[in-house]
Design a protein around this motif. Structure first.
Motif, PDB file in Angstrom:
ATOM      1  N   LEU A   7     -34.806  44.024  18.000  1.00 33.00           N
ATOM      2  CA  LEU A   7     -33.553  44.129  18.749  1.00 33.00           C
ATOM      3  C   LEU A   7     -32.370  44.200  17.805  1.00 33.00           C
ATOM      4  N   SER A   8     -31.656  45.302  17.862  1.00 32.26           N
ATOM      5  CA  SER A   8     -30.413  45.447  17.113  1.00 32.26           C
ATOM      6  C   SER A   8     -29.262  45.326  18.110  1.00 32.26           C
ATOM      7  N   ALA A   9     -28.505  44.250  18.007  1.00 27.19           N
ATOM      8  CA  ALA A   9     -27.482  43.912  18.996  1.00 27.19           C
ATOM      9  C   ALA A   9     -26.112  44.411  18.553  1.00 27.19           C
ATOM     10  N   PHE A  10     -25.432  45.113  19.449  1.00 29.76           N
ATOM     11  CA  PHE A  10     -24.143  45.727  19.129  1.00 29.76           C
ATOM     12  C   PHE A  10     -23.012  45.020  19.876  1.00 29.76           C
ATOM     13  N   PRO A  11     -22.265  44.167  19.170  1.00 27.69           N
ATOM     14  CA  PRO A  11     -21.198  43.412  19.829  1.00 27.69           C
ATOM     15  C   PRO A  11     -19.908  44.217  19.969  1.00 27.69           C
ATOM     16  N   LEU A  12     -19.063  43.721  20.848  1.00 27.81           N
ATOM     17  CA  LEU A  12     -17.702  44.221  20.984  1.00 27.81           C
ATOM     18  C   LEU A  12     -16.887  43.838  19.755  1.00 27.81           C
ATOM     19  N   SER A  13     -15.751  44.520  19.588  1.00 28.60           N
ATOM     20  CA  SER A  13     -14.755  44.121  18.592  1.00 28.60           C
ATOM     21  C   SER A  13     -13.480  43.782  19.356  1.00 28.60           C
ATOM     22  N   PRO A  14     -13.406  42.588  19.960  1.00 26.63           N
ATOM     23  CA  PRO A  14     -12.308  42.280  20.876  1.00 26.63           C
ATOM     24  C   PRO A  14     -10.949  42.215  20.183  1.00 26.63           C
ATOM     25  N   LEU A  15      -9.952  42.688  20.877  1.00 30.33           N
ATOM     26  CA  LEU A  15      -8.592  42.679  20.356  1.00 30.33           C
ATOM     27  C   LEU A  15      -7.745  41.634  21.076  1.00 30.33           C
ATOM     28  N   ARG A  16      -6.715  41.219  20.394  1.00 29.70           N
ATOM     29  CA  ARG A  16      -5.649  40.402  20.979  1.00 29.70           C
ATOM     30  C   ARG A  16      -4.336  40.913  20.410  1.00 29.70           C
ATOM     31  N   ASP A  17      -3.442  41.335  21.289  1.00 22.29           N
ATOM     32  CA  ASP A  17      -2.170  41.923  20.857  1.00 22.29           C
ATOM     33  C   ASP A  17      -2.395  43.093  19.910  1.00 22.29           C
ATOM     34  N   GLU A  18      -3.390  43.923  20.245  1.00 22.90           N
ATOM     35  CA  GLU A  18      -3.710  45.156  19.507  1.00 22.90           C
ATOM     36  C   GLU A  18      -4.207  44.908  18.079  1.00 22.90           C
ATOM     37  N   ARG A  19      -4.632  43.706  17.792  1.00 23.40           N
ATOM     38  CA  ARG A  19      -5.265  43.396  16.510  1.00 23.40           C
ATOM     39  C   ARG A  19      -6.620  42.760  16.775  1.00 23.40           C
ATOM     40  N   LEU A  20      -7.543  42.916  15.830  1.00 24.70           N
ATOM     41  CA  LEU A  20      -8.839  42.289  15.991  1.00 24.70           C
ATOM     42  C   LEU A  20      -8.661  40.795  16.210  1.00 24.70           C
ATOM     43  N   ALA A  53     -16.886  44.691  28.122  1.00 26.03           N
ATOM     44  CA  ALA A  53     -15.622  44.081  27.706  1.00 26.03           C
ATOM     45  C   ALA A  53     -15.044  43.229  28.829  1.00 26.03           C
ATOM     46  N   THR A  54     -15.157  43.703  30.062  1.00 27.26           N
ATOM     47  CA  THR A  54     -14.709  42.914  31.210  1.00 27.26           C
ATOM     48  C   THR A  54     -15.522  41.637  31.330  1.00 27.26           C
ATOM     49  N   ALA A  55     -16.834  41.746  31.150  1.00 26.29           N
ATOM     50  CA  ALA A  55     -17.692  40.566  31.210  1.00 26.29           C
ATOM     51  C   ALA A  55     -17.304  39.550  30.146  1.00 26.29           C
ATOM     52  N   ALA A  56     -17.010  40.028  28.947  1.00 31.86           N
ATOM     53  CA  ALA A  56     -16.607  39.123  27.869  1.00 31.86           C
ATOM     54  C   ALA A  56     -15.320  38.394  28.223  1.00 31.86           C
ATOM     55  N   ALA A  58      -7.552  38.614  27.362  1.00 38.07           N
ATOM     56  CA  ALA A  58      -7.170  39.725  28.228  1.00 38.07           C
ATOM     57  C   ALA A  58      -6.828  40.951  27.392  1.00 38.07           C
ATOM     58  N   SER A  59      -7.043  42.139  27.986  1.00 41.38           N
ATOM     59  CA  SER A  59      -6.737  43.407  27.301  1.00 41.38           C
ATOM     60  C   SER A  59      -7.436  43.482  25.948  1.00 41.38           C
ATOM     61  N   SER A  60      -8.742  43.265  25.970  1.00 42.31           N
ATOM     62  CA  SER A  60      -9.499  43.157  24.718  1.00 42.31           C
ATOM     63  C   SER A  60      -9.905  44.491  24.124  1.00 42.31           C
ATOM     64  N   LEU A  61      -9.705  45.597  24.856  1.00 41.61           N
ATOM     65  CA  LEU A  61     -10.036  46.922  24.333  1.00 41.61           C
ATOM     66  C   LEU A  61      -8.798  47.563  23.711  1.00 41.61           C
ATOM     67  N   PRO A  62      -9.001  48.440  22.718  1.00 40.28           N
ATOM     68  CA  PRO A  62      -7.857  49.116  22.091  1.00 40.28           C
ATOM     69  C   PRO A  62      -7.221  50.130  23.044  1.00 40.28           C
ATOM     70  N   ALA A  63      -5.917  50.025  23.248  1.00 38.75           N
ATOM     71  CA  ALA A  63      -5.206  50.968  24.115  1.00 38.75           C
ATOM     72  C   ALA A  63      -5.357  52.385  23.557  1.00 38.75           C
ATOM     73  N   PRO A  64      -5.508  53.377  24.451  1.00 40.17           N
ATOM     74  CA  PRO A  64      -5.292  53.303  25.891  1.00 40.17           C
ATOM     75  C   PRO A  64      -6.495  52.834  26.716  1.00 40.17           C
ATOM     76  N   ARG A  73      -8.925  50.479  28.740  1.00 39.54           N
ATOM     77  CA  ARG A  73      -8.624  49.289  29.528  1.00 39.54           C
ATOM     78  C   ARG A  73      -9.910  48.712  30.124  1.00 39.54           C
ATOM     79  N   THR A  74      -9.936  47.403  30.254  1.00 36.78           N
ATOM     80  CA  THR A  74     -11.036  46.772  30.980  1.00 36.78           C
ATOM     81  C   THR A  74     -10.805  46.938  32.485  1.00 36.78           C
ATOM     82  N   LEU A  75     -11.809  46.572  33.259  1.00 35.61           N
ATOM     83  CA  LEU A  75     -11.771  46.813  34.699  1.00 35.61           C
ATOM     84  C   LEU A  75     -10.893  45.785  35.407  1.00 35.61           C
ATOM     85  N   THR A  76     -10.299  46.231  36.503  1.00 37.30           N
ATOM     86  CA  THR A  76      -9.427  45.365  37.286  1.00 37.30           C
ATOM     87  C   THR A  76      -9.822  45.439  38.759  1.00 37.30           C
TER      88      THR A  76
END
Length: 314
Positions: free
Chosen positions: A27-40, A275-278, A286-292, A294-297
């Motif tokens: 198993l090769s697991a591929f994690p998210l790279s979550p952002l906060r204020d547009e930075r990792l 990303a929404t699950a995370a 919140a807003s953990s993906l790089p703009a533009p 977006r996670t689900l709402t």
């Protein structure tokens, strides 16, 4: 090669060996790279890496498609890889190095090796459509400069380039090729067709979580998993059953996750769902993906929450 460059290359190789040998299995697991204020979000990212280490995945795919590698600068990517290797323990790290220009891919490969990764992952990223000869020249140029193995990433859904069998066989003859990651479309048939044609030292890997069992039962030796990046225990149940040849049990585990596979399909793939699950689980802000992006709402977000609860994903 100058002495200082030779010593540096040796240091990189030793660091990679200390972090774990890369054999492209399991198993090769591929994690998210979550952002906060547009930075990792370094704290959230490290927590995801450490979850995977503790769970016992076989490798970690840092800065894959789920990790949104094209959205980060060279400096940001080097920092993410440094954090991944520092917190992965003995678990090997595979680094995504895709970029538009061969020059940039070579720079990213150098940075990845300096960070001590055990392997690199390369997709033929482009704006203008690439020819097969252009893609081959990219892989030839990169593999010549590597001290770690490379995984060929066939991901036509994002790159809009489809590897022919003939091209994969050409690339498989290059040095330092360790694995070929094939897409879910016709994966079982393609795996069965390719396996006897490529060197045994090169593994085939399946992506597309919903069809992972199909690929594994057809000869793929590794599962490159989005699910595993956030919910490693659920993915390990499938992977470990497949590794011992119990494909009925592996399929039962996969079938139990059908509500998740359905929601992936409903919302255009796995990225926004995961990303929404995370975010819902407090593993990303919140807003953990790089703009533009977006996670689900709204109702979509509620559906993700319901699936997490229904499947008891943690």
């Amino acid at each position: 090669m100058p002495l200082d460059a030779l010593c540096e290359a040796g240091d990189e190789l030793i660091a990679g060996l200390q972090r774990g040998r890369m054999d492209f299995t399991g198993l090769s697991a591929f994690p998210l790279s979550p952002l906060r204020d547009e930075r990792l979000d370094e704290a959230a990212y490290v927590k995801l890496i450490e979850r995977l280490r503790v769970a016992g995945v076989d490798s970690i795919g840092a800065l894959g498609s789920t990790g949104c590698y094209p959205y980060f600068s060279r400096t940001e990517r080097a920092n993410a890889l440094r954090l991944a290797t520092e917190h992965s323990g003995a678990v090997p790290v595979i680094a995504g190095i895709g970029a538009l220009r061969t020059r940039d891919v070579l720079w990213l490969a150098e940075d990845a090796q300096k960070a001590g990764v055990s392997a690199v992952l390369l997709a033929p990223v482009s704006y203008h459509a690439l020819t097969e000869d252009e893609v081959f020249s990219l892989f030839a140029a990169v593999t010549r400069e590597l001290s770690v193995p490379l995984c060929v990433y066939d991901n036509p859904g994002t790159t809009h380039f489809t590897f022919s069998d003939e091209l994969l066989l050409r690339i498989a003859q290059l040095p330092n090729i360790g694995s070929i990651k094939i897409p879910p479309i016709s994966a079982p048939e393609r795996a069965a067709r390719l396996r006897p044609l490529i060197p045994q030292s090169i593994t085939l890997g399946i992506s597309g979580d919903a069809v992972a069992v199909d690929g594994l039962s057809a000869g793929c030796g590794v599962w490159y998993s989005v699910l595993g990046g956030l919910f490693p225990q659920a993915a390990l149940a499938i992977s470990r059953a497949a590794q011992v040849g119990d494909f009925a049990q592996a399929r039962a585990h996969s079938d139990a996750l059908q509500p998740l596979w359905d929601i992936f399909k409903r919302y255009g793939g796995s990225l926004r769902v995961m990303a929404t699950a995370a975010e819902l689980l407090g593993l990303a802000g919140a807003s953990s993906l790089p703009a533009p992006l977006r996670t689900l709402t709204g109702d979509a977000r509620r559906q993700v929450a319901e699936v997490i609860e229904q499947l008891r994903l943690v």
